[in-house]
Design an enzyme around this catalytic site. Structure first.
Site, PDB file in Angstrom:
ATOM      1  N   ASP A 315       9.781   2.723  30.648  1.00  0.00           N
ATOM      2  CA  ASP A 315       8.595   3.559  30.697  1.00  0.00           C
ATOM      3  C   ASP A 315       7.345   2.697  30.525  1.00  0.00           C
ATOM      4  OD1 ASP A 315       7.360   6.295  30.549  1.00  0.00           O
ATOM      5  OD2 ASP A 315       6.781   5.559  28.567  1.00  0.00           O
ATOM      6  N   GLU A 351       8.722   1.275  35.570  1.00  0.00           N
ATOM      7  CA  GLU A 351       7.579   2.100  35.923  1.00  0.00           C
ATOM      8  C   GLU A 351       6.389   1.136  35.871  1.00  0.00           C
ATOM      9  OE1 GLU A 351       5.773   6.427  34.726  1.00  0.00           O
ATOM     10  OE2 GLU A 351       6.201   5.035  33.083  1.00  0.00           O
TER      11      GLU A 351
END
Length: 649
Positions: A315, A351
């Site tokens: 993330d 990401e």
């Protein structure tokens, strides 16, 4: 005798047959003490009599697995209990009532000593090739909470996700890899606690190495391992979505769980010692600081070694390569991963952005990393749902975004293409809503992204209008066909296979209810779409995967690629400015298998002239709700706003 067993490393609680070694990095708190808790919560206080490079440690004889513990520190003249950042398990689901005072810390979840012995029953790692990988983004609780064929005890749990009925669904669907939303322990943000809500998605890490207790009936460690083992037995990989960019401690005034009390240098700070917030979550973990880098690498090895995890999705991964306000592809984190004999063997998905300066880094991560391709998402949604006829951009995404991901680095540098993710509209809501409807989140609909690129096709929300439903279902097929037959690793939101709607909520992070729980009560249209998607995933594996493999690496330049107008002529420079109907021809080597993409974004049917030769098999026509196997030869009539995939061996 036991002093010799006391060691500064590894950090955390490490069992042996004589007891347990406890070690914690705590340079900011020299008065720290180890606290052991018995079944009645009676405390035993133990001095940490050894010190090395900021670590305090002690060996305690007789400690067994299951021992609950914490560390007592002095915080502004109060005694506070903090978690071990290296805790392998927690004794209960973390919860507190605001504010989180020193007194309340003693009633909070405790760290637990773990014995990682487990019977893997000779289950082997699936090791799915990149070109065959299909990611299925799944929430452990949300996907099975309402599953009608599961016992209540298994619904919404680790064990629920590996029950035979669920595994059969995954296998029938053709899913190779589950990408789990965070299953590491997390803590809901203070503003959610005040509203009596929870962080359902789990992107607020508490202890990186401890599995989330709320998905377990008794023992999260054993039950998570059991889930992974059973999925592996059936050839399904497990990738963890993991959050290292920030922690649940937030920024100034946020709760104190561990790092803040032990070593503030874990987090990026400005010149006034205030937390830098490059994540939007209050703090930013500083991976240029050795202890921060150590715990991240130790955590990753822990999940791979003890849980047989096949890979990770990071993330806000730009944070991991940060040197304060700059991103560095040569950062210590990337170098450490690349040289690690355990970690360099697993799938690594980034990401590739955060919200800080120099934060958007799509295409800039090192070899060995795949990246979530938001350019694909935005382009494809705009093309089909907004009528943005940017043919050149659409074609670039279809061919693997080679402007950012050179095919010379494929298959390990294939982009991760997606249409919908956990954040944003589901696939069904993309074609059903023009506007977000996030009122249930308690923020007056201010939260969530405004750039949805969606289209309700004339009615906002659910409808019984057949014409509207037909348009929506056709667009769902357009979006999924583009995703599955583009060059890249397709990422599907698990609930999209069930045509799940969140009622237009595009930020359901705090909705632990029917808004987020997969709805298994399928309508006729839902069932028809699920059958279609299952068959399309099978077709992708059979047809598209070999093309991706062939177009990768050194062999990429030995194949045929042609772009045609619908009349069969080659496209001109002028055509690339906005042609409504075009075709892509792909051929392997000089005489190998062939693919044709017939794309018609116009409002009228268009007849295509096909390359001469033997007959073409129709893989799919998105204007049709079912896959109808047939062959065509010279021409093909393509319906408005639809596409067809043709294949010839």
């Amino acid at each position: 005798m036991f002093a010799k067993l006391a060691q500064p490393y590894p950090l955390g609680a490490t069992l042996c047959d004589q007891g347990c070694n406890f070690s914690i990095h705590c340079p900011d708190n020299q008065e720290i003490k180890l606290i052991l808790f018995d079944a009645e919560n009676k405390r035993t206080t133990i001095e940490l009599g050894n010190e090395y490079m900021g670590c305090r440690y002690v060996f305690v004889p007789g400690v067994k697995a299951g021992q609950r513990y914490g560390y007592q520190i002095r915080d502004k003249h109060e005694l506070r209990l903090v978690l071990d950042p290296y805790a392998q398990a927690l004794d209960k689901t973390p919860f507190y009532v605001e504010p989180f005072t020193a007194d309340k810390s003693w009633e909070f979840a405790k760290s637990v000593v773990v014995d990682h012995q487990f019977d893997w029953q000779q289950a082997t790692l699936p090791q799915v090739p990149y070109e065959e990988t299909v990611l299925f983004e799944t929430h452990v609780k949300g996907f099975t909470k309402q599953h009608p064929q599961l016992d209540e005890q298994h619904q919404g749990s680790y064990l629920g996700l590996c029950q035979p009925q669920v595994i059969e669904f995954f296998k029938d669907q053709g899913i190779t890899t589950l990408q789990l939303l965070p299953v590491t322990s997390c803590m809901s943000e203070p503003h959610l606690l005040k509203m009596d809500k929870v962080n359902f998605w789990g992107y607020n890490s508490l202890c990186f190495m401890a599995p989330e207790p709320r998905y377990a009936a008794n023992d999260a460690v054993t039950e998570l391992k059991t889930m992974v083992r059973e999925l592996h037995k059936n050839g399904i990989e497990v990738i963890m979505d993991i959050v290292f960019n920030h922690t649940a401690e937030g920024g100034e005034g946020g709760p104190k769980f561990h790092f803040k009390c032990l070593d503030k240098n874990y987090y990026l700070q400005d010149s006034n010692k205030n937390y830098l917030n490059y994540t939007g979550c209050g703090n930013t973990v500083d991976l240029t600081y050795q202890p921060s880098l150590n715990i991240v690498l130790d955590t990753l090895r822990n999940w791979v070694t003890h849980y047989q995890i096949d890979g990770f999705r990071f993330d806000l991964a730009a944070t991991l390569g940060r040197k304060r306000d700059r991103f560095d592809t040569q950062s210590a984190f990337f170098k450490a991963i690349a040289q690690d004999p355990i970690l360099r063997q697993v799938k690594l998905i980034a990401e590739p952005w955060d919200v800080g300066p120099d934060g958007y880094q799509l295409g800039h991560f090192p070899r060995g990393w795949n990246e979530c391709n938001d350019r694909f998402r935005d382009t494809v949604k705009s093309y089909w749902l907004e009528g943005n006829n940017n043919v050149k951009e659409f074609a670039t995404r279809l061919m693997g975004s080679r402007d950012m991901f050179s095919a010379g680095g494929w298959p390990d540098k294939l982009p991760v293409n997606f249409i919908s993710y956990h954040d944003g509209f589901t696939l069904h809501d993309l074609v059903s809503y023009n506007h977000k409807h996030n009122h249930a989140n308690g923020e007056n609909n201010r939260d969530g992204h405004g750039d949805n690129r969606s289209n309700n096709h004339g009615v906002e929300g659910e409808t019984s209008n057949y014409s509207v439903i037909y348009k929506r279902e056709r667009q769902k097929r357009n979006l999924m066909t583009t995703l599955l037959f583009s060059f890249g690793i397709p990422h599907l939101l698990a609930v999209d296979s069930l045509s799940h709607t969140q009622g237009g909520n595009n930020n359901a992070y705090c909705q632990d209810n029917e808004i987020s729980w997969a709805d298994w009560d399928l309508s006729k249209d839902d069932k028809r779409f699920n059958t279609w998607l299952t068959q399309m995933l099978a077709a992708r594996k059979q047809i598209m995967s070999p093309f991706i493999k062939a177009f990768s690496g050194h062999e990429r330049g030995h194949h045929r690629i042609h772009w045609h107008r619908s009349n069969g002529q080659m496209m001109t420079a002028e055509d690339w400015q906005g042609l409504n109907a075009f075709a892509l021809y792909l051929g392997l080597y000089k005489t190998g298998n062939e693919l044709m993409f017939l794309v018609n974004s116009s409002d009228i049917p268009t007849r295509y002239r096909l390359p001469s030769g033997s007959k073409w098999s129709v893989v799919c026509d998105t204007s049709e709700s079912r896959l109808n196997q047939r062959q065509v030869q010279t021409t093909y009539m393509q319906s408005a706003k639809s596409m067809t995939i043709l294949y010839r061996e």
